[in-house]
Write an enzyme that holds these catalytic residues in place. Structure first.
Site, mmCIF file in Angstrom:
data_model
loop_
_atom_site.group_PDB
_atom_site.id
_atom_site.type_symbol
_atom_site.label_atom_id
_atom_site.label_comp_id
_atom_site.label_asym_id
_atom_site.label_seq_id
_atom_site.Cartn_x
_atom_site.Cartn_y
_atom_site.Cartn_z
ATOM 1 N N TYR A 1 -22.671 1.947 -12.680
ATOM 2 C CA TYR A 1 -21.248 2.191 -12.380
ATOM 3 C C TYR A 1 -21.109 3.498 -11.594
ATOM 4 O O TYR A 1 -20.353 3.585 -10.630
ATOM 5 C CB TYR A 1 -20.420 2.234 -13.679
ATOM 6 C CG TYR A 1 -19.027 2.780 -13.459
ATOM 7 C CD1 TYR A 1 -18.130 2.122 -12.636
ATOM 8 C CD2 TYR A 1 -18.621 3.992 -14.039
ATOM 9 C CE1 TYR A 1 -16.857 2.641 -12.396
ATOM 10 C CE2 TYR A 1 -17.368 4.513 -13.817
ATOM 11 C CZ TYR A 1 -16.491 3.828 -12.992
ATOM 12 O OH TYR A 1 -15.239 4.356 -12.748
ATOM 13 N N TYR B 1 -3.597 6.283 -8.288
ATOM 14 C CA TYR B 1 -3.664 4.897 -7.845
ATOM 15 C C TYR B 1 -2.301 4.300 -8.118
ATOM 16 O O TYR B 1 -1.737 4.497 -9.206
ATOM 17 C CB TYR B 1 -4.695 4.105 -8.660
ATOM 18 C CG TYR B 1 -6.134 4.372 -8.325
ATOM 19 C CD1 TYR B 1 -6.579 4.380 -7.009
ATOM 20 C CD2 TYR B 1 -7.066 4.566 -9.341
ATOM 21 C CE1 TYR B 1 -7.916 4.604 -6.709
ATOM 22 C CE2 TYR B 1 -8.399 4.780 -9.057
ATOM 23 C CZ TYR B 1 -8.821 4.800 -7.735
ATOM 24 O OH TYR B 1 -10.148 5.009 -7.458
ATOM 25 N N THR C 1 -4.733 7.854 -3.332
ATOM 26 C CA THR C 1 -5.948 7.210 -2.807
ATOM 27 C C THR C 1 -5.551 5.959 -2.045
ATOM 28 O O THR C 1 -4.859 5.084 -2.569
ATOM 29 C CB THR C 1 -6.919 6.898 -3.962
ATOM 30 O OG1 THR C 1 -7.377 8.145 -4.495
ATOM 31 C CG2 THR C 1 -8.129 6.114 -3.471
ATOM 32 N N ARG D 1 -18.402 -4.395 -6.340
ATOM 33 C CA ARG D 1 -19.550 -3.568 -6.753
ATOM 34 C C ARG D 1 -20.539 -4.505 -7.429
ATOM 35 O O ARG D 1 -20.372 -4.875 -8.591
ATOM 36 C CB ARG D 1 -19.081 -2.478 -7.721
ATOM 37 C CG ARG D 1 -17.726 -1.873 -7.326
ATOM 38 C CD ARG D 1 -17.776 -0.458 -6.939
ATOM 39 N NE ARG D 1 -16.494 0.020 -6.435
ATOM 40 C CZ ARG D 1 -15.622 0.784 -7.115
ATOM 41 N NH1 ARG D 1 -15.898 1.164 -8.353
ATOM 42 N NH2 ARG D 1 -14.495 1.190 -6.548
ATOM 43 N N SER E 1 -12.804 10.126 3.237
ATOM 44 C CA SER E 1 -13.624 9.571 2.161
ATOM 45 C C SER E 1 -13.755 8.071 2.345
ATOM 46 O O SER E 1 -12.854 7.422 2.886
ATOM 47 C CB SER E 1 -12.957 9.865 0.802
ATOM 48 O OG SER E 1 -13.686 9.283 -0.269
ATOM 49 N N HIS F 1 -14.788 6.591 -0.584
ATOM 50 C CA HIS F 1 -14.888 6.332 -2.016
ATOM 51 C C HIS F 1 -16.362 6.313 -2.460
ATOM 52 O O HIS F 1 -16.746 5.565 -3.356
ATOM 53 C CB HIS F 1 -14.219 4.989 -2.344
ATOM 54 C CG HIS F 1 -13.376 5.024 -3.595
ATOM 55 N ND1 HIS F 1 -12.010 5.147 -3.564
ATOM 56 C CD2 HIS F 1 -13.714 4.933 -4.896
ATOM 57 C CE1 HIS F 1 -11.553 5.113 -4.806
ATOM 58 N NE2 HIS F 1 -12.572 5.001 -5.635
ATOM 59 N N ARG G 1 -18.078 2.875 -2.356
ATOM 60 C CA ARG G 1 -17.784 1.909 -3.418
ATOM 61 C C ARG G 1 -16.740 0.882 -3.003
ATOM 62 O O ARG G 1 -16.409 -0.024 -3.756
ATOM 63 C CB ARG G 1 -17.269 2.663 -4.654
ATOM 64 C CG ARG G 1 -18.217 3.727 -5.130
ATOM 65 C CD ARG G 1 -17.535 4.760 -6.014
ATOM 66 N NE ARG G 1 -17.237 4.298 -7.349
ATOM 67 C CZ ARG G 1 -18.113 4.247 -8.345
ATOM 68 N NH1 ARG G 1 -19.349 4.633 -8.132
ATOM 69 N NH2 ARG G 1 -17.754 3.832 -9.537
ATOM 70 N N GLY H 1 -18.516 13.667 -6.091
ATOM 71 C CA GLY H 1 -18.301 12.578 -7.040
ATOM 72 C C GLY H 1 -19.508 12.404 -7.933
ATOM 73 O O GLY H 1 -19.560 12.897 -9.063
HETATM 74 C C1 LIG Z 1 -17.949 6.871 -11.240
HETATM 75 C C2 LIG Z 1 -16.948 7.120 -10.147
HETATM 76 C C3 LIG Z 1 -15.602 6.917 -10.391
HETATM 77 C C4 LIG Z 1 -14.657 7.174 -9.393
HETATM 78 N N1 LIG Z 1 -13.320 7.046 -9.671
HETATM 79 C C5 LIG Z 1 -12.401 7.391 -8.724
HETATM 80 C C6 LIG Z 1 -11.018 7.414 -9.023
HETATM 81 O O1 LIG Z 1 -10.588 7.144 -10.147
HETATM 82 N N2 LIG Z 1 -10.169 7.744 -8.032
HETATM 83 C C7 LIG Z 1 -10.590 8.057 -6.748
HETATM 84 O O2 LIG Z 1 -9.763 8.355 -5.873
HETATM 85 N N3 LIG Z 1 -11.904 8.079 -6.465
HETATM 86 C C8 LIG Z 1 -12.802 7.770 -7.406
HETATM 87 N N4 LIG Z 1 -14.135 7.822 -7.104
HETATM 88 C C9 LIG Z 1 -14.563 8.311 -5.778
HETATM 89 C C10 LIG Z 1 -14.760 9.823 -5.823
HETATM 90 O O3 LIG Z 1 -13.561 10.492 -6.090
HETATM 91 C C11 LIG Z 1 -15.334 10.333 -4.491
HETATM 92 O O4 LIG Z 1 -14.493 9.966 -3.426
HETATM 93 C C12 LIG Z 1 -16.742 9.823 -4.229
HETATM 94 O O5 LIG Z 1 -17.468 9.665 -5.420
HETATM 95 C C13 LIG Z 1 -17.489 10.765 -3.305
HETATM 96 O O6 LIG Z 1 -18.767 10.330 -3.009
HETATM 97 P P1 LIG Z 1 -20.084 10.817 -3.814
HETATM 98 O O7 LIG Z 1 -20.048 10.099 -5.131
HETATM 99 O O8 LIG Z 1 -21.184 10.314 -2.958
HETATM 100 O O9 LIG Z 1 -20.004 12.300 -3.959
HETATM 101 C C14 LIG Z 1 -15.091 7.580 -8.102
HETATM 102 C C15 LIG Z 1 -16.453 7.780 -7.868
HETATM 103 C C16 LIG Z 1 -17.380 7.556 -8.864
HETATM 104 C C17 LIG Z 1 -18.844 7.811 -8.573
#
Ligand SMILES: Cc1cc2nc3c(=O)[nH]c(=O)nc-3n(C[C@H](O)[C@H](O)[C@H](O)COP(=O)(O)O)c2cc1C
Length: 367
Positions: A35, A140, A166, A175, A242, A244, A247, A298
């Site tokens: 995850y 969100y 976001t 995923r 970004s 994400h 993801r 992240g």
């Molecule tokens: C486990 C996980 C949960 C995340 N949940 C959110 C979230 O709730 N809201 C959001 O805007 N981005 C979420 N993200 C994206 C992160 O905020 C961020 O944009 C991203 O992880 C950056 O890339 P990196 O993981 O390579 O550093 C999530 C990322 C991960 C890894």
């Protein structure tokens, strides 16, 4: 005889960043590990985030006075010990003791800022009460205009300094690591009926929120110059580049490939944040040289938080800071504001190294 490192149970014993990745993987079951670590579909976007960073080489300048290098910088009118944001992590309560309070406290202790996810526990009020640091909130859209107004009012009342919306999750990415394991984090268990609000959400809604609420706005998930320009025209304060962490949309560009066009489109009218694959102090230096005002973390944040909680995240930030200071000094500058794009040059990345292994070759084959 070479001595073996002791079991790493204390944050002060951590010497190199990859140790957090190892600890986190050892601690988590395969579902939660994937995850955090996984991306959408072929994971091409996820891999390209690192590839874009690895496709930049430094051009160092020498014989400058580089005594007393500092990573201190300004963002959203405030001081940061280092230009780093702990990015929002949904369902963090599933994987980290203390849930979202853990990164919030770590940001406070180190001297940076945390962005709380709207799908993390505990909620904005409890996180706000946990420490005195300034804070950001990420939303969100899971309801109609009335629902949005209520949560934004709560966030403002709780003292948050900025609201990030976001915009790269109008549909939830496939995923496949999670799907193949039938793994669903808490935030994914929301009723499907709430999804339509995010799907319908458009520029007119941003204008409505901007007109109604007095809080700086951040759009998180911008991936083109066109959308950056649209955002700036609507008075958005921070453009957050970004994908994400790879993801969401698969086969997108690495964010460091997107950053220059966004910086050019923004023309200093808003601040710019970037995230995606940032794992090293030198990565932060690259983003700042290309005109970012801050960098989001992240996965690295999650690995450190899972491993050793608040002290783990603080230690991770100390090591990043140490790496960034050495990198700045070796480039011939004393601070981020002395960097220019001339400190970088496009280069072919080292073949065969991708994903997390390109940041931490000592991890070996299993990552
Ligand atoms: C486990 C996980 C949960 C995340 N949940 C959110 C979230 O709730 N809201 C959001 O805007 N981005 C979420 N993200 C994206 C992160 O905020 C961020 O944009 C991203 O992880 C950056 O890339 P990196 O993981 O390579 O550093 C999530 C990322 C991960 C890894």
């Amino acid at each position: 005889m070479a001595s073996q490192p002791t079991a790493l149970s204390n944050a002060s014993e951590i010497e190199v960043l990859h140790e957090f990745v190892k600890l986190a993987k050892a601690k988590l079951g395969p579902g939660p590990w994937d995850y955090i670590a996984g991306g959408a579909e072929t994971e091409t976007t996820l891999i390209r985030n690192r590839l874009a960073l690895d496709s930049l080489a430094f051009r160092p300048r020498v014989l400058k006075d580089v005594e007393n290098v500092t990573t201190r910088s300004r963002f959203m009118g405030r001081d940061l010990r280092m230009p780093v944001i702990l990015a929002p992590i949904g369902s963090i309560e599933d994987i980290v003791e203390g849930g979202a309070v853990t990164p919030s406290k770590a940001a406070a202790e180190f001297g940076i800022v945390h962005m709380l996810s709207s799908v993390a526990q505990p909620g904005p009020e409890e996180v706000a009460r946990s420490n005195d640091n300034w804070k950001l909130f990420q939303l969100y859209v899971r309801g109609d205009a009335g629902w949005i107004d209520e949560i934004v009012a709560r966030v403002i009342a709780a003292g948050y300094a900025g609201l990030a919306i976001t915009v790269d999750l109008d549909h939830y990415g496939r995923r496949e690591r999670d799907l193949a394991k039938r793994f669903k984090p808490t935030a994914r268990r929301a009723a499907p009926t709430v999804r339509m609000h995010q799907e319908r959400f458009a520029w007119a809604d941003i204008e409505r929120i901007k007109a109604k609420h007095k809080i700086p706005l951040i759009l998180k998930g911008i991936a083109t110059a066109e959308d950056a320009a649209e955002a700036v025209e609507r008075g958005i304060d921070v453009i957050y580049v970004s994908n994400h962490g790879g993801r969401q949309l698969d086969h997108g560009k690495g964010t460091m490939q997107v950053l220059p066009e966004v910086v050019a489109a923004v023309r200093g009218r808003a601040e710019v944040v970037v995230d995606g694959g940032f794992m090293r102090g030198g990565d932060i230096v690259k983003a700042m040289a290309l005109g970012a005002n801050a960098v989001g973390l992240g996965k690295l944040q999650a690995f450190a938080a899972v491993s050793l909680g608040v002290p783990g995240v603080v230690r991770m930030l100390e090591i990043l800071e140490d790496e960034a200071i050495r990198c700045l000094g070796l480039l011939g500058v004393k601070s981020f504001d002395q960097l220019t794009p001339r400190h970088l040059e496009a280069i072919t990345p080292i073949p065969g190294r991708h994903g997390i292994a390109s940041a931490y070759p000592l991890l070996g084959e299993d990552y």
